[in-house]
Design a protein around this motif. Structure first.
Motif, PDB file in Angstrom:
ATOM      1  N   MET A   1       0.835  -1.208   0.000  1.00  0.00           N
ATOM      2  CA  MET A   1       0.000   0.000   0.000  1.00  0.00           C
ATOM      3  C   MET A   1       0.865   1.251   0.000  1.00  0.00           C
ATOM      4  O   MET A   1       0.598   2.220  -0.690  1.00  0.00           O
ATOM      5  CB  MET A   1      -0.927  -0.001   1.210  1.00  0.00           C
ATOM      6  N   ARG A   2       1.936   1.199   0.830  1.00  0.00           N
ATOM      7  CA  ARG A   2       2.805   2.378   0.903  1.00  0.00           C
ATOM      8  C   ARG A   2       3.483   2.637  -0.441  1.00  0.00           C
ATOM      9  O   ARG A   2       3.655   3.775  -0.841  1.00  0.00           O
ATOM     10  CB  ARG A   2       3.861   2.225   1.990  1.00  0.00           C
TER      11      ARG A   2
ATOM     12  N   ARG B   1      -8.222   5.000   2.637  1.00  0.00           N
ATOM     13  CA  ARG B   1      -8.765   4.010   1.712  1.00  0.00           C
ATOM     14  C   ARG B   1      -8.899   4.516   0.288  1.00  0.00           C
ATOM     15  O   ARG B   1      -9.843   4.169  -0.412  1.00  0.00           O
ATOM     16  CB  ARG B   1     -10.141   3.510   2.189  1.00  0.00           C
TER      17      ARG B   1
ATOM     18  N   ILE C   1       0.373   0.444  17.379  1.00  0.00           N
ATOM     19  CA  ILE C   1       1.784   0.062  17.309  1.00  0.00           C
ATOM     20  C   ILE C   1       2.512   0.568  18.547  1.00  0.00           C
ATOM     21  O   ILE C   1       3.261  -0.164  19.193  1.00  0.00           O
ATOM     22  CB  ILE C   1       2.431   0.596  16.013  1.00  0.00           C
TER      23      ILE C   1
ATOM     24  N   PHE D   1      -6.597  10.418   6.737  1.00  0.00           N
ATOM     25  CA  PHE D   1      -5.378   9.788   7.228  1.00  0.00           C
ATOM     26  C   PHE D   1      -5.036  10.192   8.651  1.00  0.00           C
ATOM     27  O   PHE D   1      -4.194   9.556   9.287  1.00  0.00           O
ATOM     28  CB  PHE D   1      -4.207  10.057   6.268  1.00  0.00           C
TER      29      PHE D   1
ATOM     30  N   MET E   1      -4.049  -7.761  10.983  1.00  0.00           N
ATOM     31  CA  MET E   1      -3.380  -7.176  12.135  1.00  0.00           C
ATOM     32  C   MET E   1      -4.255  -7.258  13.384  1.00  0.00           C
ATOM     33  O   MET E   1      -3.769  -7.538  14.478  1.00  0.00           O
ATOM     34  CB  MET E   1      -3.014  -5.721  11.848  1.00  0.00           C
ATOM     35  N   MET E   2      -5.543  -7.008  13.244  1.00  0.00           N
ATOM     36  CA  MET E   2      -6.406  -7.007  14.423  1.00  0.00           C
ATOM     37  C   MET E   2      -6.754  -8.430  14.871  1.00  0.00           C
ATOM     38  O   MET E   2      -6.639  -8.766  16.039  1.00  0.00           O
ATOM     39  CB  MET E   2      -7.714  -6.255  14.141  1.00  0.00           C
TER      40      MET E   2
ATOM     41  N   GLY F   1     -13.207  -3.331   3.996  1.00  0.00           N
ATOM     42  CA  GLY F   1     -12.636  -2.695   5.186  1.00  0.00           C
ATOM     43  C   GLY F   1     -12.714  -3.605   6.394  1.00  0.00           C
ATOM     44  O   GLY F   1     -13.494  -4.555   6.408  1.00  0.00           O
ATOM     45  N   TRP F   2     -11.885  -3.295   7.397  1.00  0.00           N
ATOM     46  CA  TRP F   2     -11.817  -4.252   8.508  1.00  0.00           C
ATOM     47  C   TRP F   2     -13.065  -4.232   9.356  1.00  0.00           C
ATOM     48  O   TRP F   2     -13.275  -5.111  10.165  1.00  0.00           O
ATOM     49  CB  TRP F   2     -10.549  -4.042   9.342  1.00  0.00           C
TER      50      TRP F   2
ATOM     51  N   HIS G   1      -5.153  -6.365   5.334  1.00  0.00           N
ATOM     52  CA  HIS G   1      -4.148  -5.854   6.278  1.00  0.00           C
ATOM     53  C   HIS G   1      -4.786  -5.550   7.635  1.00  0.00           C
ATOM     54  O   HIS G   1      -4.331  -6.045   8.670  1.00  0.00           O
ATOM     55  CB  HIS G   1      -3.493  -4.586   5.722  1.00  0.00           C
TER      56      HIS G   1
ATOM     57  N   THR H   1       7.006   7.111   9.325  1.00  0.00           N
ATOM     58  CA  THR H   1       5.865   6.604   8.555  1.00  0.00           C
ATOM     59  C   THR H   1       4.582   7.302   8.962  1.00  0.00           C
ATOM     60  O   THR H   1       3.794   7.722   8.123  1.00  0.00           O
ATOM     61  CB  THR H   1       5.660   5.098   8.802  1.00  0.00           C
TER      62      THR H   1
ATOM     63  N   PHE I   1      -3.213 -11.178  14.267  1.00  0.00           N
ATOM     64  CA  PHE I   1      -1.937 -10.885  14.906  1.00  0.00           C
ATOM     65  C   PHE I   1      -2.114 -10.361  16.332  1.00  0.00           C
ATOM     66  O   PHE I   1      -1.750 -11.044  17.291  1.00  0.00           O
ATOM     67  CB  PHE I   1      -1.126  -9.887  14.068  1.00  0.00           C
TER      68      PHE I   1
END
Ligand code: HEM
Ligand SMILES: [Cu+2]
Lengths: 640, 201
Positions: A68-69, A468, A411, A400, A96-97, A155-156, A92, A453, A100
Motif C-alpha cells: 500500500m505504501r 482508503r 503500534i 489519514f 493485524m487485528m 474494510g476491517w 491488512h 511513517t 496478529f
C-alpha cells in the motif's frame, strides 16, 4: 498443613530428587513423531506455535502495508489499482487485528500466566489446542481467499450496506465474516482458559493481591474478551445470514437498520483496542519492575486502573459513530466517557515513571522499547482526545489523521511493548540471550521508522487526504509527505529485520541464558529456560508479591503424585490449597474438532446443508473428546 | 542447612463441587458468553421494534402461543429432576442420579419436540421482514443451547449406565445440571419477549 522442617542436601535427598525428576519427565513427556505433532497439548508448545503463527501473520500484514505504501508513494500511481487496494487494506486491517494482535497477546498469556502463577500448565490444555487450530484454519482460509482473488474488500469493519448482499455479491464478504467468527471462537476459548488458570491454579499463598501485574492484565483482558467478542460473533453471523439465507437484520427496506451493524461492531470494536492494549501494559509493568530493581509504585492503583479501563472500555463505542448523526445528549455522553478513559491510562503511566524515577535503572533493550512505548503512546493518546471531541472528529473522520491515530495507539501501545516483552522473555522461551547491541539498533530503527511513517499521516489527514484511496492527483500536494511515509515504512522494515536477525542469530549461537538472566522478581524465572514440560519440579508457594526477591526456594508444596498429570487447585481469592486434579493427556480430538468447525463454517458459505453436517460432526467430536479415560481414581461403589 | 517451609497436599481430595471446581468455572464462563449473546439479540429485537410502526408486523398466531407455552412448561418441569439429581450427586447416590438424569433427558427431548412445533406454528418466515429475522434468530439461538444440553444429557445417560463411573463424574453431573438451569433460565426472557407481546396486545 504447613510445617517447618530442616533439610540438608544429603546423598539421600539428592537421589530422591533424581527419581522425582525421572517420574515427572515420564508423566509429562511430550508426544513424539509425526502423529505426535498433532496430538500435543502441552501449553508451552501450543503457545510457541501460536506466537510463531501470529508473527507470520504480522509479516503478511506487513507485506500488505508495504504494498500500500508503495502504491501511495507518488501521485497518480497505478501499480496496484483500486480493486486490489481494497483487498489489501481490508486484509491488512483484519490480519493485524484478528490474526496478529489479539492472538499474539493471548499466546504470551498462555505461555507465561501458568509459569507466573506457579502452575504446571493451563486449566484446559485440550481447549487450548482447539483454540490454536481454529485460529490457524481461519487465518489460512483468509489467505487462500486473498491469493485466489476472493479477498475481502469492504474494510476491517465491513459496514453494511456496502458489505450486504446488494452491494457485495460474490463470496468476498462471506470469507471475512467466517474468518472473524473463527478467530473470535478461538479468542473466547483462550480467554476462558486464562481466566480459570488464573483463578484456580495459583500457587498456595498467591492471593489475588499478590498476583504479578502481567497476570492481572491478562485476567482483566480475558474478561473483556468474554463480554465483547459475542457482539462481533453475533454481528458477523447476522451479516452472513442476511447474505446467505435472506434475513433482513440490516436491510432498511423491511425494518432492519444498517446502523445496528455499527452498534454491534463497535460494542466489540472499541473494547478490542483495550483487549490488545492491556496485556501490553502488563508487559510494560513486568519490564519496568525488573529493570528498576524495585517494587512497583502504586500496585493497587495500577490494578484498579486496569479494571476501570475495562469497564469504561465498554461505554465508548459510539465515538466511532459520531459522523452518523446521533442525538446531542448521546454525543456529549460519549465524548465525556472517551476523554475519561485517559485517566486510568494516565495513572499507570505516572506509576511507571515514579517506579523508574526511584529505581536503580538497568538500561537493557526491553526498557528502551518501554521508553519508546511511552513516547508514542502519549502522542496517540493526545490525538485520541482530539478525535473524541465531535467537531474535530467530523473534520478528520475517514482521513489519514485517523490512520495516524490508530497506528500510534496500536503500534505504540501494543507492538512496542510486545517487542520489549519479546526481548525480555526470549531467554525464558529459548534458553538463549539476544544480543544487546543488535537489540538497541533494532529499537532505534523501528522507533525512527515508525515516526517517519505515521507522523506525516497526521498532517496529510488535516490537509484532507481521505483514507482508503488507492491513489491521488499531483495537484493535491499530498505527494511529498506520502513519499516520506513510504521511506519511513522501509526504515521500520529494516528495524524489524534487525530484530529478526537478532532472534535467528541467538537461536543458532546465542549465549546460554540460565534460569534468571535479569534477576527478575516473578516465578517464571525460577525454573529452567526453556521450562521442562512439567515446568516445576516442586510446586512453589509464595508469601509476597515479588517471590524471587523474597526467597521463594524456602517454601515448596509436597505430596503431589509425580506419576499422574496432577495440578493443584487452589481457592480463587486467597489461593489456599483445595484439591488435586488430574488433567487429561495429549489427544487428537482438539485438532479433529477444529477441522470439523472449519469444514462447517466454510461449507456454510456455499450451502445451508452445512448446518446438519456441522451438527453431525459436532456430536462425533464431543463424544470423542469426552470419551472416558481409563479410570485412575476411586470408583463409585455401585457400578453397572 | 536451610529452613524449608512445606505445604503438604497429600491429604487433599481429588474433586470438589461448585466454584471450587475448575470445570464449574469453565461452564460458568460459557454461560456468560451465551448469556451476553442472548442479551444482545434481545436488544436487537427492541432496537428494531422502535424503528417500525406496526409491531409485531405479523402477530404470532394462537397456535404459536400454545407451542411456546408448551416448551416453557416442559422446561420449567425439567428443573425438578435437575435439582433432585444435583442433590443425589452431592450424596454420591448413583441409582438416584441415573433415574433423574433419564427423566431430565426425556424432558429435554420433549422440549426439542415442542420447539419444532413452535417453529412450524410461526405465521412468518425469517426472510419476511426484520421482525421475522429477529424472532427466528432468537428461537434458533435458544435451540442451539437446548441442542447442546440435549447432547450432553444423552452422553451422561450413556456414561452413567455403561460406566465406569468415577467420583469426579459426580462433579460433572452437577456442572451439567448448572448448564441446564441456564438453558431454562435463558429461555424465559426470550419467551416473554416473543410471545408476551402477542399475549397482552
Ligand atoms: C508494520 C507497519 C504498518 C504499516 C506500514 C501500516 C500501514 C497501513 C496503511 C498504509 C493502511 C491503509 C490506509 C488507507 O489506505 O486507508 C493501514 C490501515 C490499517 N492498519 Fe496498518 N500498518 C502497519 C501496522 C499495523 C498494525 C500493527 C496494526 C494493528 C495492530 C494495523 C492496523 C490497521 C488497521 C485496523 C487499518 C485500517 C484498515 C481499514 O481501513 O479497513 N496496522 N495500515
Ligand atoms: Cu474506540
Amino acid at each position: 498443613m504447613t510445617s517447618t522442617v530442616a533439610t540438608e542436601s544429603t546423598p539421600d535427598s539428592r537421589s530422591e530428587d533424581a527419581r522425582l525428576e525421572r517420574e515427572l519427565t515420564d508423566t509429562w513427556r511430550l508426544c513424539r513423531g509425526f502423529a505426535g505433532w498433532f496430538c500435543e497439548t502441552n501449553h508451552t508448545v501450543i503457545a510457541r506455535r501460536m506466537l510463531v503463527t501470529a508473527f507470520v501473520f504480522f509479516a503478511l500484514g506487513g507485506v500488505e502495508a508495504l504494498l500500500m505504501r508503495l502504491e501511495l508513494a507518488r501521485p497518480d500511481n497505478h501499480f496496484i489499482g483500486p480493486d486490489r487496494y481494497d483487498q489489501l487494506f481490508t486484509v491488512h486491517g483484519s490480519t493485524m487485528m484478528f490474526l496478529f494482535a489479539v492472538p499474539v497477546m493471548q499466546a504470551m498469556g498462555i505461555y507465561l500466566v501458568p509459569l507466573m502463577v506457579g502452575a504446571r500448565t493451563v486449566a484446559f490444555p485440550r481447549l487450548n489446542a482447539y483454540a490454536y487450530y481454529t485460529y490457524l484454519i481461519g487465518g489460512v482460509f483468509l489467505y487462500v481467499s486473498l491469493f485466489t482473488d476472493t479477498g475481502p474488500d469492504t474494510g476491517w469493519f465491513s459496514y453494511v450496506p456496502l458489505s450486504g448482499p446488494q452491494f457485495s455479491p460474490g463470496k468476498r464478504v462471506d470469507v471475512w465474516s467466517q474468518v472473524v467468527t473463527f478467530t473470535e471462537l478461538s479468542a473466547l476459548s483462550t480467554a476462558a482458559n486464562l481466566i480459570v488458570t488464573t483463578l484456580k491454579l495459583r500457587a498456595p499463598g498467591m492471593a489475588l493481591n499478590r498476583m504479578p501485574l502481567f497476570v492481572w492484565a491478562e485476567l482483566v483482558t480475558s474478561f473483556m474478551v468474554i463480554f465483547a467478542m459475542p457482539a462481533v460473533m453475533l454481528a458477523t453471523m447476522c451479516l452472513a445470514l442476511d447474505r446467505l439465507v435472506g434475513t433482513h437484520f440490516f436491510n432498511s427496506a423491511v425494518g432492519g437498520d444498517p446502523l445496528l451493524w455499527q452498534h454491534l461492531f463497535w460494542f466489540f470494536g472499541h473494547p478490542e483496542v483495550y483487549i490488545i492494549f492491556l496485556p501490553a501494559l502488563g508487559m510494560v509493568s513486568s519490564i519496568v519492575v525488573t529493570f528498576s530493581r524495585r517494587p512497583v509504585v502504586g500496585y493497587l492503583p495500577m490494578v484498579l486502573s486496569l479494571v476501570a479501563t475495562a469497564f469504561l472500555g465498554f461505554g465508548l463505542w459510539v465515538h466511532h459513530m459520531f459522523a452518523t448523526g446521533l442525538a446531542e445528549l448521546g454525543q456529549g455522553f460519549f465524548t465525556a466517557a472517551s476523554i475519561m478513559i485517559a485517566i486510568p491510562s494516565g495513572v499507570q503511566i505516572f506509576c511507571w515513571i515514579a517506579t523508574l524515577w526511584s529505581g536503580r535503572l538497568v538500561l537493557a533493550t526491553p526498557l528502551w522499547f518501554v521508553f519508546g512505548f511511552v513516547a508514542i503512546f502519549v502522542v496517540g493518546g493526545l490525538s485520541g482526545v482530539m478525535v473524541a471531541s465531535v467537531p474535530i472528529d467530523l473534520q478528520v473522520h475517514d482521513t489519514f489523521f485517523v490512520v495516524a491515530h490508530l497506528h500510534y495507539v496500536l503500534i505504540g501501545g501494543a507492538v512496542f511493548p510486545l517487542l520489549g516483552g519479546i526481548h525480555y522473555w526470549f531467554p525464558k522461551l529459548t534458553g538463549r540471550m539476544l544480543d544487546e547491541r543488535l537489540g538497541k539498533a533494532g529499537f532505534v530503527l523501528t522507533f525512527t521508522g515508525f515516526n517517519l511513517t505515521f507522523f506525516p499521516m497526521h498532517l496529510l489527514g488535516l490537509h484532507g487526504m481521505p483514507r482508503r484511496i488507492y491513489t491521488y492527483r499531483a495537484a493535491t500536494g499530498f505527494g511529498p509527505l506520502n513519499l516520506l511515509a513510504t521511506v519511513g515504512a522501509f526504515v521500520l522494515l529494516a528495524g524489524l529485520l534487525v530484530v529478526l536477525t537478532n532472534v535467528v542469530r541467538a537461536l543458532l549461537s546465542g549465549r546460554d541464558a540460565g534460569p534468571d538472566p535479569w534477576q527478575s522478581d516473578t516465578l517464571e524465572w525460577s525454573v529452567a529456560s526453556p521450562p521442562a514440560p512439567y515446568v516445576y519440579e516442586h510446586l512453589p508457594c509464595v508469601a509476597g508479591r515479588y517471590p524471587l526477591w523474597e526467597g521463594i526456594r524456602d517454601c515448596v508444596v509436597e505430596g503431589m503424585d509425580p506419576r499422574q498429570r496432577q495440578v493443584l487447585v487452589t481457592a480463587a481469592l486467597d489461593a489456599a490449597p483445595d484439591h488435586v486434579y488430574v488433567l487429561p493427556g495429549p489427544s487428537i480430538w482438539p485438532l479433529l474438532s477444529a477441522v470439523a468447525t472449519g469444514v462447517t463454517f466454510i461449507t456454510m458459505i456455499f450451502t445451508p446443508w452445512a448446518v446438519p453436517l456441522g451438527l453431525a460432526l459436532g456430536t462425533v467430536c464431543l463424544v470423542g473428546w469426552f470419551w472416558p479415560r481409563p479410570p485412575h481414581e476411586p470408583l463409585l461403589a455401585e457400578q453397572p | 542447612m536451610s529452613e524449608r517451609r512445606r505445604v503438604t497436599v497429600r491429604e487433599l481430595p481429588s474433586y470438589a463441587f461448585g466454584p471450587r471446581d475448575p470445570m464449574w468455572w469453565g461452564v460458568a464462563l460459557l454461560m456468560c458468553i451465551e448469556g451476553t449473546t442472548i442479551a444482545l439479540l434481545l436488544l436487537m429485537y427492541f432496537y428494531t421494534r422502535q424503528r417500525v410502526d406496526v409491531w409485531p408486523t405479523t402477530a404470532p398466531a394462537r397456535d404459536s402461543l400454545y407451542a411456546g407455552a408448551a416448551t416453557t412448561a416442559v422446561l420449567l418441569a425439567s428443573i425438578v429432576p435437575t435439582h433432585l439429581m444435583n442433590g443425589a450427586a452431592y450424596r454420591g447416590d448413583l441409582a438416584r442420579i441415573r433415574r433423574f438424569m433419564v427423566l431430565m433427558t426425556a424432558l429435554s427431548l420433549a422440549a426439542l419436540g415442542t420447539r419444532i412445533w413452535e417453529f412450524r406454528a410461526l405465521p412468518f418466515r425469517w426472510d419476511t421482514d426484520a421482525y421475522g429475522s429477529v424472532v427466528w434468530g432468537l428461537l434458533t439461538l435458544q435451540t442451539t443451547h437446548l441442542g447442546l444440553g440435549v447432547i450432553e444429557n444423552l452422553m451422561f445417560v450413556v456414561l452413567l449406565y455403561r460406566g465406569p463411573v468415577e467420583k469426579k463424574h459426580l462433579v460433572d453431573v452437577e456442572v451439567n445440571g448448572m448448564y441446564w438451569y441456564f438453558v431454562v433460565g435463558g429461555w424465559l426472557p426470550i419467551a416473554a419477549t416473543i410471545y408476551g407481546e402477542a399475549l397482552f396486545r
